[in-house]
Each structure stands twice: as C-alpha cells, then as structure tokens.
Design a protein around this motif. Structure first.
Motif, PDB file in Angstrom:
ATOM      1  N   MET A  72      51.478  40.340  39.774  1.00 12.35           N
ATOM      2  CA  MET A  72      50.179  40.538  40.114  1.00 12.35           C
ATOM      3  C   MET A  72      49.886  41.396  41.338  1.00 12.35           C
TER       4      MET A  72
ATOM      5  N   GLU B 149      41.192  46.041  35.396  1.00 10.53           N
ATOM      6  CA  GLU B 149      42.237  45.030  35.721  1.00 10.53           C
ATOM      7  C   GLU B 149      42.034  43.566  35.381  1.00 10.53           C
ATOM      8  N   ARG B 150      42.962  42.702  35.025  1.00 13.03           N
ATOM      9  CA  ARG B 150      42.783  41.348  35.174  1.00 13.03           C
ATOM     10  C   ARG B 150      43.595  40.780  36.193  1.00 13.03           C
ATOM     11  N   VAL B 151      43.245  39.670  36.904  1.00 10.16           N
ATOM     12  CA  VAL B 151      43.887  38.868  38.012  1.00 10.16           C
ATOM     13  C   VAL B 151      44.227  37.346  37.371  1.00 10.16           C
ATOM     14  N   ASP B 152      45.131  36.775  37.800  1.00 12.34           N
ATOM     15  CA  ASP B 152      45.508  35.447  37.625  1.00 12.34           C
ATOM     16  C   ASP B 152      44.350  34.597  37.993  1.00 12.34           C
ATOM     17  N   THR B 153      43.612  33.797  37.197  1.00  8.60           N
ATOM     18  CA  THR B 153      42.665  32.897  37.488  1.00  8.60           C
ATOM     19  C   THR B 153      42.844  31.757  38.435  1.00  8.60           C
TER      20      THR B 153
END
Lengths: 391, 391
Positions: free
Chosen positions: B1, B279-283
């Motif tokens: 990421m 976008e998606r990021v690690d939660t």
C-alpha cells in the motif's frame, strides 16, 4: 428491457445434464435474446433429440457412437458431430458464448477449443480449472476471451469484484453449506450410500458434484478454481460455513469492507447472469424474499472429519500438476464410490494415497497435465483395488 | 500500500462532533496520506483548539462569535474564519475533499459552497439532501464534483452500485436496526426521555441522529437522501428491519441478484472509504469476524407504531419542497424534545401537523427551499407551543 439488436448466439455443451437443462430452461424465457447454435450429449440422445426439436440448433455433438447413431436415425435436420472430437468441433463454432457444462476432466478439451476459437466461455465445470487453470486463463488472455464463472460461489465473487481492483482484495470468503453430512461424526458416515450422498440440502445439482459436496472436496476444488479465475493465492481464499446458502460468497477488501452476493439457491440465476453479461435482464424466476428467509449464520469450518478440503489445500499450495493429480484421483474415487466399489470414507483415502504416490511437476503444459491426469487415475485405480480386496 | 504521490488535502466541517472526531481518528492513522487544511466548530472552541494543535490546519471556521474570540486568544497560528459565512469560506478553500459533517439544515450552505468551489464532497449530513437534494446533485453535476456518501447505508449502496448500471436496479434495500424502541408498544414510549432516546443499540452516533433513529425518522430521511444520491424514485427504495446492523444496505438488480455490503458498526469505515476513494487502504480498525457475529435476521418492517417513516414517504412522494418542510419540522420538534418541551411521541405529531399546514412548492430553487424551511419552522414552533400549553 429491450432485446439486443441481434440475438446472442450460444452453444451449450453438453446440454443434457443438470446445468444444460437449467440453461435451456432460462433460454426458453427469452426467445428474442438467444439463438441456440450447438447442443451436445454424452449418451442421452433421447433427451438431446427433444432439445433439438424445441431449440433447433445447427449442430449436435454426441460423444457416444451408439447414441450418435440413434440420434441420426431421428432425422432432425441437425448436423451431428461425433465423438470427443465432435464435442471440440461444436465448441469451436463461432458464437457469442459457449456454456461449458461437461462433467469432470472431460471438459478441459472442449473448453480450450471454445477459447481457442475466440468464443467467450461461461464455465460451469470446475475440473478444467483444477487440472489446468493456468493454461485456461493464459489461453483466454491470448485470445482476448472473457471467462464467466457459473458456479454460484465464483459467480458471486465475480459480481463482488466487478469495478474494483484485485490488488485491494484482502481475501475472498467462499461460503460452504457443508453438504448433507457436515457436523455429523465421522463414524456415522461409514455406511453412507451413493443415494444418500447425492441428496444436497440446499442445491439441486448433478450427481458427481453432489458427492463432492458431501465429502467437501467440492469446496477444495472451488479454492483452486478461485485461485485461477481471480488470480489469488490459496492463502487469500477463506472458507466459511453458511448452511443456508443464501450468501453465495463474499469479497473482503483491504479497508475492511465486505461485499456479498445473495440470492436463492437456484443455478438458473448464475446461468442467466453469465449468458446476458454485461447486461442484466428481468428474472423470470422467483426473487429472494429477504423477510421470509431463515436467519443467516456463519461459522468457522471444522474440517477434521472431512479430510478432502485439507488435501485440496495441500495440492493448491504445491501447485503445478498437483491439483490435476488431486482431481483425477477424486474423479476416479467418486466413480468407484458411485458403483459401490469403495465406501464413502475411502474417497479421501484414495485421493490422499494418490497425492502421496504421484510426483507433481511444475510444468503447466497440456501434455504435462494430461500425463499427470493419466498417472493419477492409474494410481487411484490401484488404491481402489487394494481397498476392494481388503473389504 | 503506497502512500499517494502527494498528500490528499482535506477539510472537515465541522470537526468537533461525532463524525468529525471519528474522521480525525482515521486521519491520525495515515500521516503520509492526508493534509488537514480546514477544521471547524460551532461552539466547542476548546475541542477545536486541541485538534488544531495536533493537525495544524491552515484555517479554522468557528460559527459562534464568543467561541471564535476564545479560540483567537489561544494564538494557534491558524486563520480563523468567523460565523456562518466563515464556515462557507472554509468550505471553499481548494482541497481534494471536504467532509461535510454539520448537523441538520445548517449543513446545506457549506455543502453548496464546497461544491461550488469544485471540491469533492464526502457527505455525512443527510439534511441537505432532504431539503434540497435536487439542487445539490445538479450543482455537483455542473461543477463535475463527486458526491460520496458517508452515511453507512448510502455508503453501502454506493459500493454495491459501483461498476453497474442504475437502469438495472430493481430496488435498493435500506437496512434499519429499528433503533432502541422498535417492537415496543406505543403506549410504553410516552415517557421516553431524551437520555434514553440517544442510546442507540448498535451505532455510536451524534445526539440529533440518535433521536431520529429512535423515532425512525432517520430511515425516512435516508429514503429521501437515497432518492437524490442515486437518482431513484421513492417506490424503488425499500426498508428492511435488520437489528444486527451488519448488512449496511443492499442493491437488488433486475435479474434477481442482490449485492450487500457488510461490516462492523463503526462510522470510521465509511469515513475512511469516502476519504480514500477510489483507492482503498488497509484498515487500522478491527475487521468484521464473520464467524463471531450473531445470526443475521431480516424482517418486514411494521411501522404502525412509528409514524415518522410514513410521513417521510408521504413528503418524498409529494416532492418539491415537501421534504424541506418535513426536515424543518423534524429538526424543530427534535430540538423541543431534547429540551423537554414536548414528549417523545409528539415529535411525529409536530411533523404531521406541519406537513398538513404548509403548502409545498414544486420550485426546487434555493430561495424556495429556504422559504419552505422558514415557514415550516414557524409552523412547527406554533404546534409545539400548543402541545406545551395542553400539557
């Protein structure tokens, strides 16, 4: 909902099994949408003859020579393509979509033929992915052909992934009903008959896949199928027990959001989806009534009593032709079980012993896969004979 | 990421409420992702001062004059923008995203200001859509601005629609926990206090929205919000009772397939989604554990005891400024309830009487909306006085 400007040309190979018949039940509702170009059968020429009368395809593929002769005598004005090669020829006829619904390893060559001819494929047959998933996806990429999964779990994942980035996937959750025997102690399964094993609690399916569901090998094969279809390692594919089979599978993204696809347990839904994609049409089937369904539950799987899933994970992690060996051993063992040659619990023994005995290669070529398949079948037959002589 | 090549510039207006604080809790985890440009408060200058010390924004909007003075005395090296106009000015500062988290109708002008300046908006405040959804979406289209919903239900629907055609939607299913009083007989609700009403069973939220959840008006407002956000008529927006709040909402397509978004009941998830989209990021938050959650249930709503939902549907079907009247009457009634001026069950009486008394216009302009809002508040105050004098 407008019909397409020209009818979509489809072939269904083969069309006399559970999936083939469901597909034609779907097609029947949309006379303005589909033109049936080719149908096919292994042996059931009489069922095929009825289908030909109704859907008037140009080609009929018949694997069994006697069945081909019988069909020819009906004079249906259809071109009959005979034998395994006939099935391949039918798959190559240019159409919009070939629905690949052959049972077992026998589906690999027709699938590759359809892809090689540039036909989009809707695949209801997971064994080709388990045997040669890398090859299938590489061929599809080479020919620019879309591969649409019909298996309800993979169809669900396809829907939950569409529009998103694969690199954002944390994991996928394959839901598993657990089949008819999940939660039952292993000792009570010793006497399971083929007739009991094919009775699935939530889905009405073909016999081979029903036995696979009862051993949970089906879920193992689905892990391998998902690896290739979606390009994910085995470690990113989770299995969760969901006895109601309403959530057909889920995708969990890296940001913690989960997308799930839900619906009734009726294979006509994923078939309809795959045949009309990227369009959607009004369903003629009964919709899921959210307020009339049972409570939904999800549980950590306890597969100690069902060794097939662990065997499938082992082969998936090994890679190469290990999953082809797994598949061949399983097909051979299931056939022996269905003929009452071995007991239900021995299916996993046969698969395990075959995986132990056959060395897998990291050569993913068709020749290598077919060699592994043949060696594994021979080994499995030897194990089965041994079990028989001990009984 | 990978972090983005340059930090995303964001403004959070206002930042001292429940959503604002959750948003900053999210931002704190990603120092390489976000630069906070503007924050804001109505009266809570001390909370805002703490936030300014930590996140070092360039601008601080403070609505209340006394609070603005107190903040100025802190000498934090931030440019203070005062009053309602200050909030609008802050919303106009060019950034990647403005998170609009003002409570109630007061959020409309800052939202329009942000959109008018070409800022993408993440909207946690549903009242602007209920008042002037048509105007908000038209302005967004005119300025080419994306509108990202932060409400968990609408965020879920956004995720389930992405990549698909709106014309293929059969309906959307908004899930409703039912709030703290669902299923309780109406006579037992007469003595509900504001303190009881703000205790939501599954979500930790602001006080105004918690009261709306208790009356089920919140679900009614969400119907109107969904109409404008997704361009669907009220008749295609269904409500289903789902007490566990795990399925945040669903989209049902014409072919019978349902896509659902699932997750834990934590507003930081939709906030994170909206701030990082596409976008998606690690939660950094705890994920949903499918195997450790309760059974999921879905039930047909029985809203006989909760008239607010029917009032919202009535206003939604009437269109024009009817929903602005609904919203103004509800805000006025909830404020009166929170000050113990009227009992809980009278909230719907006030809204119903106001809808009866105020004529709605089909003129969707801002002037027409603000006029309807003002008339409705005056009418509602009259109804509240009458109830008070009868008590």
């Amino acid at each position: 909902m407008q019909p397409p400007p020209r009818k979509r040309r489809i072939s269904i190979l083969t069309s006399t099994g559970s999936i083939g018949q469901s597909a034609l039940a779907v097609v029947r509702h949309y006379p303005e949408w589909f033109e049936v170009v080719a149908l096919g059968a292994n042996t059931q020429w009489d069922v095929l003859a009825e289908q030909i009368r109704e859907f008037k395809p140009k080609y009929a593929a018949v694997v069994d020579p006697y069945a081909a002769e019988k069909l020819a005598e009906e004079n249906l004005g259809v071109e009959i393509l005979k034998g395994d090669e006939g099935l391949n020829e039918a798959a190559k006829v240019p159409v919009d979509t070939v629905l690949c619904a052959v049972v077992g390893a026998a589906g690999l060559h027709p699938l590759l033929s359809a892809i090689g001819a540039g036909n989009r494929v809707a695949v209801a047959n997971k064994e080709p992915f388990v045997m040669a998933g890398k090859l299938v996806m590489e061929e599809a990429a080479k020919h620019g052909v879309a591969v649409l999964p019909v298996d309800s779990e993979h169809n669900a994942i396809f829907q939950c992934l569409h529009g998103y980035e694969k690199s954002d996937v944390q994991c996928i959750h394959l839901t598993a009903s657990g089949g008819p025997f999940y939660g039952k102690p292993r000792e009570t399964l010793a006497a399971v008959t083929p007739e009991q094993a094919v009775r699935h609690p939530t889905w009405n399916m073909g016999e081979k896949i029903s036995v696979d569901s009862a051993t949970l090998m089906n879920k193992g094969l689905e892990i391998v199928e998902a690896m290739w279809l979606f390009g994910l390692p085995e470690s990113q594919i989770n299995v969760v027990i969901h006895p109601q089979s309403i959530v057909h599978s889920m995708v969990e993204y890296r940001d913690g959001n989960i997308l799930a696809q839900m619906g009734v347990t009726d294979m006509r839904f994923p078939i309809l989806f795959a045949l009309t994609w990227p369009e959607r049409v009004d369903t003629p089937m009964e919709r899921l009534d959210l307020t009339r369904m049972n409570v939904l539950t999800f549980a950590e799987p306890d597969f100690a009593e069902f060794p097939c899933l662990a065997l499938a994970r082992r082969a998936a992690a090994e890679g190469g032709t290990a999953t082809a060996i797994l598949n061949a051993a399983n097909e051979t063992a299931v056939a022996a079980f269905r003929k009452h040659h071995i007991p239900f619990l021995s299916i996993s023994d046969v698969v395990g012993a075959t995986l132990d005995a056959c060395r897998a290669s990291q050569d993913y070529s068709l020749a290598s896969v077919m060699d592994a398949d043949a060696r594994a079948r021979e080994t499995a037959r030897g194990v089965i004979e041994q079990i028989g002589s001990l009984a």
